[in-house]
Design a protein around this motif. Sequence first.
Motif, mmCIF file in Angstrom:
data_model
loop_
_atom_site.group_PDB
_atom_site.id
_atom_site.type_symbol
_atom_site.label_atom_id
_atom_site.label_comp_id
_atom_site.label_asym_id
_atom_site.label_seq_id
_atom_site.Cartn_x
_atom_site.Cartn_y
_atom_site.Cartn_z
ATOM 1 N N ILE A 91 -0.441 -8.508 19.835
ATOM 2 C CA ILE A 91 -0.651 -6.910 19.408
ATOM 3 C C ILE A 91 0.853 -6.789 18.950
ATOM 4 O O ILE A 91 0.739 -5.962 17.850
ATOM 5 C CB ILE A 91 -0.783 -6.348 20.796
ATOM 6 N N SER A 92 2.023 -7.329 19.031
ATOM 7 C CA SER A 92 3.190 -7.019 18.292
ATOM 8 C C SER A 92 3.092 -7.052 16.936
ATOM 9 O O SER A 92 3.630 -6.673 16.019
ATOM 10 C CB SER A 92 4.520 -7.470 18.886
ATOM 11 N N SER A 93 2.255 -8.611 16.868
ATOM 12 C CA SER A 93 2.208 -8.835 15.201
ATOM 13 C C SER A 93 1.347 -7.981 14.624
ATOM 14 O O SER A 93 1.637 -7.804 13.372
ATOM 15 C CB SER A 93 1.445 -10.313 15.288
ATOM 16 N N ILE A 94 0.112 -7.342 15.092
ATOM 17 C CA ILE A 94 -0.689 -6.345 14.529
ATOM 18 C C ILE A 94 0.157 -5.311 13.912
ATOM 19 O O ILE A 94 0.137 -4.737 12.799
ATOM 20 C CB ILE A 94 -1.656 -5.916 15.394
ATOM 21 N N PHE A 97 2.762 -6.395 11.232
ATOM 22 C CA PHE A 97 2.080 -6.476 9.890
ATOM 23 C C PHE A 97 1.814 -5.055 9.322
ATOM 24 O O PHE A 97 1.889 -4.751 8.060
ATOM 25 C CB PHE A 97 0.892 -7.204 9.996
ATOM 26 N N SER A 98 1.150 -4.227 10.247
ATOM 27 C CA SER A 98 0.966 -2.787 9.681
ATOM 28 C C SER A 98 2.061 -2.101 9.114
ATOM 29 O O SER A 98 2.305 -1.449 8.275
ATOM 30 C CB SER A 98 0.228 -1.894 10.765
ATOM 31 N N SER A 99 3.158 -2.332 9.825
ATOM 32 C CA SER A 99 4.535 -1.710 9.577
ATOM 33 C C SER A 99 5.174 -2.157 8.193
ATOM 34 O O SER A 99 5.403 -1.351 7.231
ATOM 35 C CB SER A 99 5.670 -2.006 10.670
ATOM 36 N N ILE A 100 4.890 -3.570 8.026
ATOM 37 C CA ILE A 100 5.312 -4.091 6.639
ATOM 38 C C ILE A 100 4.759 -3.451 5.703
ATOM 39 O O ILE A 100 5.096 -3.159 4.473
ATOM 40 C CB ILE A 100 5.165 -5.563 6.893
ATOM 41 N N ASN A 101 3.471 -3.659 5.469
ATOM 42 C CA ASN A 101 2.606 -2.672 4.574
ATOM 43 C C ASN A 101 3.041 -1.319 4.133
ATOM 44 O O ASN A 101 2.938 -0.983 3.012
ATOM 45 C CB ASN A 101 0.966 -2.855 5.041
ATOM 46 N N GLU A 102 3.326 -0.588 5.348
ATOM 47 C CA GLU A 102 3.826 0.839 5.327
ATOM 48 C C GLU A 102 4.845 0.805 4.523
ATOM 49 O O GLU A 102 5.312 1.432 3.308
ATOM 50 C CB GLU A 102 3.975 1.481 6.532
ATOM 51 N N ILE A 103 6.126 -0.079 4.841
ATOM 52 C CA ILE A 103 7.318 -0.185 4.346
ATOM 53 C C ILE A 103 7.417 -0.567 2.810
ATOM 54 O O ILE A 103 7.753 0.191 1.959
ATOM 55 C CB ILE A 103 8.111 -1.139 4.974
ATOM 56 N N ILE A 104 6.462 -1.631 2.497
ATOM 57 C CA ILE A 104 6.249 -1.769 1.118
ATOM 58 C C ILE A 104 5.495 -0.977 0.407
ATOM 59 O O ILE A 104 6.019 -0.525 -0.999
ATOM 60 C CB ILE A 104 5.611 -3.077 1.094
ATOM 61 N N ASN A 105 4.634 -0.143 0.837
ATOM 62 C CA ASN A 105 3.805 0.907 0.067
ATOM 63 C C ASN A 105 4.866 2.180 -0.169
ATOM 64 O O ASN A 105 4.776 2.673 -1.079
ATOM 65 C CB ASN A 105 2.489 1.160 0.760
ATOM 66 N N THR A 155 6.114 -15.173 7.616
ATOM 67 C CA THR A 155 4.712 -15.071 8.211
ATOM 68 C C THR A 155 3.912 -14.656 7.096
ATOM 69 O O THR A 155 4.425 -13.611 6.269
ATOM 70 C CB THR A 155 4.627 -14.380 9.671
ATOM 71 N N LYS A 156 2.747 -15.204 6.973
ATOM 72 C CA LYS A 156 1.912 -14.865 5.739
ATOM 73 C C LYS A 156 1.270 -13.346 6.473
ATOM 74 O O LYS A 156 0.814 -13.358 7.422
ATOM 75 C CB LYS A 156 0.769 -15.867 5.504
ATOM 76 N N ILE A 157 1.200 -12.349 5.307
ATOM 77 C CA ILE A 157 0.421 -11.294 5.753
ATOM 78 C C ILE A 157 -0.906 -11.557 5.164
ATOM 79 O O ILE A 157 -1.121 -11.932 4.175
ATOM 80 C CB ILE A 157 0.810 -9.952 4.938
ATOM 81 N N PHE A 158 -1.666 -11.119 5.964
ATOM 82 C CA PHE A 158 -3.347 -11.367 5.819
ATOM 83 C C PHE A 158 -3.800 -10.226 4.902
ATOM 84 O O PHE A 158 -3.471 -9.001 5.005
ATOM 85 C CB PHE A 158 -4.215 -11.395 6.994
ATOM 86 N N ASN A 159 -4.696 -10.601 3.855
ATOM 87 C CA ASN A 159 -4.780 -9.738 2.734
ATOM 88 C C ASN A 159 -6.611 -9.609 3.159
ATOM 89 O O ASN A 159 -7.217 -10.350 3.411
ATOM 90 C CB ASN A 159 -4.842 -10.389 1.555
#
Length: 161
Positions: A91-94, A97-105, A155-159
């Motif tokens: 759950i923390s990984s979910i 990963f979601s946070s990383i996408n927000e940060i990058i976007n 860690t690989k982010i799933f696309n």
Amino acid sequence: MINLTKVKTKNLSIKQINKICKIKMQKWKFNLKSQKKFLLKNYNLEDIHQMVSIKDKIVGYNCLKFIKNLNKTIMIFDSLIVDKNYRRMGISSIILFSSINEIINKKKQCYLYSDKTLQKYYEKFGWVRINKKKIKMKKSKNLILMKFQSKFLKTKIFNNN
């Protein structure tokens, strides 16, 4: 089924606020009324609350806060909490990963305070420990300050493609 929901503070329902406050009570020992008061006072309307739910129960929570620091807006990865009965399920990984996408976007610098024992965990997701003197933020004695840097993401982010 595991579900991730992202909601800005201004769009949180009363029901969501109550559920967020209840999971936060597992980490910080304040009553529901105090938790609500803190949330409403300390979160901006545009902050992003991320909630992982199983059925109708929030089992993971995080907030990405937007604050002004030295005349620019930065993000704070705030309050990563996983219900004690749902740990070791990814759950923390979910949430990360979601946070990383927000940060990058959003193309913003992002920081977090963490207990030193979690430093290696966060490093797998691209967080790097930095000197607290390099940024003007409130200081905390027992916590380390980390900054997200995508070039250190291990860690690989799933696309979805």
